[in-house]
Design a protein around this motif. Sequence first.
Motif, PDB file in Angstrom:
ATOM      1  N   MET A   1       0.820  -1.216   0.000  1.00 38.34           N
ATOM      2  CA  MET A   1       0.000   0.000   0.000  1.00 38.34           C
ATOM      3  C   MET A   1       0.849   1.258   0.000  1.00 38.34           C
ATOM      4  N   VAL A   2       1.989   1.211   0.682  1.00 33.42           N
ATOM      5  CA  VAL A   2       2.892   2.367   0.685  1.00 33.42           C
ATOM      6  C   VAL A   2       3.352   2.663  -0.735  1.00 33.42           C
ATOM      7  N   LYS A   3       3.741   1.619  -1.465  1.00 28.85           N
ATOM      8  CA  LYS A   3       4.220   1.805  -2.841  1.00 28.85           C
ATOM      9  C   LYS A   3       3.123   2.368  -3.742  1.00 28.85           C
ATOM     10  N   ILE A   4       1.895   1.887  -3.545  1.00 37.18           N
ATOM     11  CA  ILE A   4       0.778   2.394  -4.352  1.00 37.18           C
ATOM     12  C   ILE A   4       0.549   3.871  -4.070  1.00 37.18           C
ATOM     13  N   LEU A   5       0.527   4.244  -2.778  1.00 39.86           N
ATOM     14  CA  LEU A   5       0.308   5.643  -2.405  1.00 39.86           C
ATOM     15  C   LEU A   5       1.420   6.527  -2.953  1.00 39.86           C
ATOM     16  N   LEU A   6       2.671   6.114  -2.789  1.00 38.22           N
ATOM     17  CA  LEU A   6       3.794   6.903  -3.291  1.00 38.22           C
ATOM     18  C   LEU A   6       3.763   6.998  -4.818  1.00 38.22           C
ATOM     19  N   ALA A  99       5.349   4.047   6.199  1.00 39.55           N
ATOM     20  CA  ALA A  99       4.403   3.011   6.625  1.00 39.55           C
ATOM     21  C   ALA A  99       3.002   3.605   6.647  1.00 39.55           C
ATOM     22  N   ILE A 100       2.015   2.757   6.421  1.00 35.76           N
ATOM     23  CA  ILE A 100       0.624   3.188   6.514  1.00 35.76           C
ATOM     24  C   ILE A 100      -0.011   2.447   7.683  1.00 35.76           C
ATOM     25  N   THR A 101      -0.286   3.193   8.743  1.00 35.20           N
ATOM     26  CA  THR A 101      -0.817   2.584   9.966  1.00 35.20           C
ATOM     27  C   THR A 101      -2.294   2.939  10.154  1.00 35.20           C
ATOM     28  N   VAL A 102      -2.966   3.210   9.058  1.00 31.04           N
ATOM     29  CA  VAL A 102      -4.383   3.555   9.111  1.00 31.04           C
ATOM     30  C   VAL A 102      -5.124   2.699   8.097  1.00 31.04           C
ATOM     31  N   ASP A 103      -6.368   2.362   8.394  1.00 32.03           N
ATOM     32  CA  ASP A 103      -7.212   1.578   7.498  1.00 32.03           C
ATOM     33  C   ASP A 103      -7.277   2.230   6.126  1.00 32.03           C
ATOM     34  N   ILE A 104      -7.129   1.433   5.070  1.00 28.95           N
ATOM     35  CA  ILE A 104      -7.036   1.965   3.712  1.00 28.95           C
ATOM     36  C   ILE A 104      -8.321   2.672   3.295  1.00 28.95           C
ATOM     37  N   ALA A 162      -7.317   4.348  17.845  1.00 27.77           N
ATOM     38  CA  ALA A 162      -7.979   3.755  16.677  1.00 27.77           C
ATOM     39  C   ALA A 162      -7.094   3.851  15.436  1.00 27.77           C
ATOM     40  N   THR A 163      -7.261   2.893  14.534  1.00 32.71           N
ATOM     41  CA  THR A 163      -6.559   2.923  13.248  1.00 32.71           C
ATOM     42  C   THR A 163      -7.543   3.042  12.080  1.00 32.71           C
ATOM     43  N   SER A 164      -8.831   3.161  12.387  1.00 30.55           N
ATOM     44  CA  SER A 164      -9.835   3.334  11.336  1.00 30.55           C
ATOM     45  C   SER A 164     -11.013   4.123  11.885  1.00 30.55           C
ATOM     46  N   LEU A 165     -11.776   4.706  10.972  1.00 27.85           N
ATOM     47  CA  LEU A 165     -12.979   5.437  11.341  1.00 27.85           C
ATOM     48  C   LEU A 165     -14.163   4.828  10.619  1.00 27.85           C
ATOM     49  N   SER A 166     -15.341   4.938  11.232  1.00 26.63           N
ATOM     50  CA  SER A 166     -16.561   4.442  10.595  1.00 26.63           C
ATOM     51  C   SER A 166     -17.740   5.273  11.085  1.00 26.63           C
ATOM     52  N   GLY A 167     -18.887   5.079  10.437  1.00 24.81           N
ATOM     53  CA  GLY A 167     -20.087   5.768  10.877  1.00 24.81           C
ATOM     54  C   GLY A 167     -19.977   7.281  10.788  1.00 24.81           C
ATOM     55  N   GLY A 202     -10.200  10.312  17.448  1.00 26.33           N
ATOM     56  CA  GLY A 202      -9.706   9.153  18.183  1.00 26.33           C
ATOM     57  C   GLY A 202      -8.668   8.312  17.476  1.00 26.33           C
ATOM     58  N   LEU A 203      -8.180   8.769  16.297  1.00 25.38           N
ATOM     59  CA  LEU A 203      -7.118   8.019  15.626  1.00 25.38           C
ATOM     60  C   LEU A 203      -5.804   8.170  16.388  1.00 25.38           C
ATOM     61  N   ASN A 204      -4.969   7.134  16.328  1.00 23.67           N
ATOM     62  CA  ASN A 204      -3.684   7.240  17.014  1.00 23.67           C
ATOM     63  C   ASN A 204      -2.730   8.128  16.205  1.00 23.67           C
ATOM     64  N   PRO A 205      -1.764   8.783  16.853  1.00 20.11           N
ATOM     65  CA  PRO A 205      -0.895   9.746  16.167  1.00 20.11           C
ATOM     66  C   PRO A 205      -0.215   9.228  14.910  1.00 20.11           C
ATOM     67  N   PRO A 206       0.344   7.992  14.875  1.00 24.34           N
ATOM     68  CA  PRO A 206       0.972   7.534  13.629  1.00 24.34           C
ATOM     69  C   PRO A 206      -0.003   7.456  12.451  1.00 24.34           C
ATOM     70  N   ALA A 207      -1.303   7.250  12.738  1.00 25.83           N
ATOM     71  CA  ALA A 207      -2.298   7.168  11.663  1.00 25.83           C
ATOM     72  C   ALA A 207      -2.547   8.521  11.027  1.00 25.83           C
ATOM     73  N   ASP A 208      -2.234   9.597  11.759  1.00 29.28           N
ATOM     74  CA  ASP A 208      -2.472  10.947  11.231  1.00 29.28           C
ATOM     75  C   ASP A 208      -1.572  11.260  10.046  1.00 29.28           C
ATOM     76  N   PHE A 209      -0.320  10.799  10.100  1.00 27.81           N
ATOM     77  CA  PHE A 209       0.673  11.280   9.134  1.00 27.81           C
ATOM     78  C   PHE A 209       0.326  10.947   7.683  1.00 27.81           C
ATOM     79  N   PRO A 210       0.014   9.681   7.347  1.00 27.89           N
ATOM     80  CA  PRO A 210      -0.340   9.420   5.940  1.00 27.89           C
ATOM     81  C   PRO A 210      -1.599  10.155   5.504  1.00 27.89           C
ATOM     82  N   ILE A 211      -2.569  10.365   6.405  1.00 31.50           N
ATOM     83  CA  ILE A 211      -3.768  11.128   6.050  1.00 31.50           C
ATOM     84  C   ILE A 211      -3.398  12.571   5.785  1.00 31.50           C
ATOM     85  N   MET A 212      -2.638  13.163   6.698  1.00 33.76           N
ATOM     86  CA  MET A 212      -2.258  14.577   6.581  1.00 33.76           C
ATOM     87  C   MET A 212      -1.418  14.826   5.334  1.00 33.76           C
ATOM     88  N   MET A 213      -0.368  14.027   5.136  1.00 32.11           N
ATOM     89  CA  MET A 213       0.512  14.220   3.989  1.00 32.11           C
ATOM     90  C   MET A 213      -0.179  13.838   2.687  1.00 32.11           C
TER      91      MET A 213
END
Length: 286
Positions: A1-6, A99-104, A162-167, A202-213
Amino acid sequence: MVKILLGLIVLINLGFLFYFVRDLLRHRAEVMTEPAATWALPFSSFFIFLLSTFGISDFAISTALCPKAKWVSIKKLPGTLNTQCVIPVAAMALSDITAITVDIKTLAICIIAAVIGAYIGPRFVVKLPADTIKKFVMAGLLIAALMILAGKFNWIPANGTATSLSGWKLIMTAILLFVYGALNNIGIGSYALTMATVYAMGLNPPADFPIMMGAATFSVSTSSIQFVKLADYSRKITLFTSTFGVLGAVFFVKSLDTSMLQWLVIIVLLYSAISMALSLRQKEEA
């Protein structure tokens, strides 16, 4: 997934480069006659994006610098803020997303929402009067100063797991990312706002980075292509920051203490916002 995103980041930025280089070639006789100081641009570009790697908004610094130095008009400032940061932000994303630490699904929805907002925005921004843009720019300066303060005093919670969001959380985050993507077009940076939002959800801090960037690099590339097509940006500033800003974006100085620098930046941002407010008031009174 990292390679696809990059890989997708590379593709969208190649798209921007195609339109930007084509526009430069069509207007090559005009580029160096634009008002920005040629001797100062390499230094300012480097340091603006060096500071960006430490979390100090390049939108905010450029907003405080460029109008004061008379490098670009308020009317072309939003487009310039977007186009100048495309390549440096892509460089940071390619360097830092390891790394991607968040639900795709969460990541994809957030990025798509920001891109839609960024795509729609420029068509409205170019029609806004200069004074209206100035008011939005003032708001962006104040928001940037407040977000730096929030970070310094730990007002933004960063203890989610959390590593994913729903609802409703996923729907609300997508709506906000759409808004942030649109706000990029009027000079309000999305980094800190995105970070505060995903932390609050409620996402954990490492999950923020791939979303933000990811949201940032896809949205500014999308909006910048529109600004280039509409010729509503500074070609000269964008050319220099695309070259020298990249060096600052990938030049890491881990030992640098930015605490005092952050206070200085807050003062500069507040001063710039107040100056703009006073000039608008004087104009209205006149």
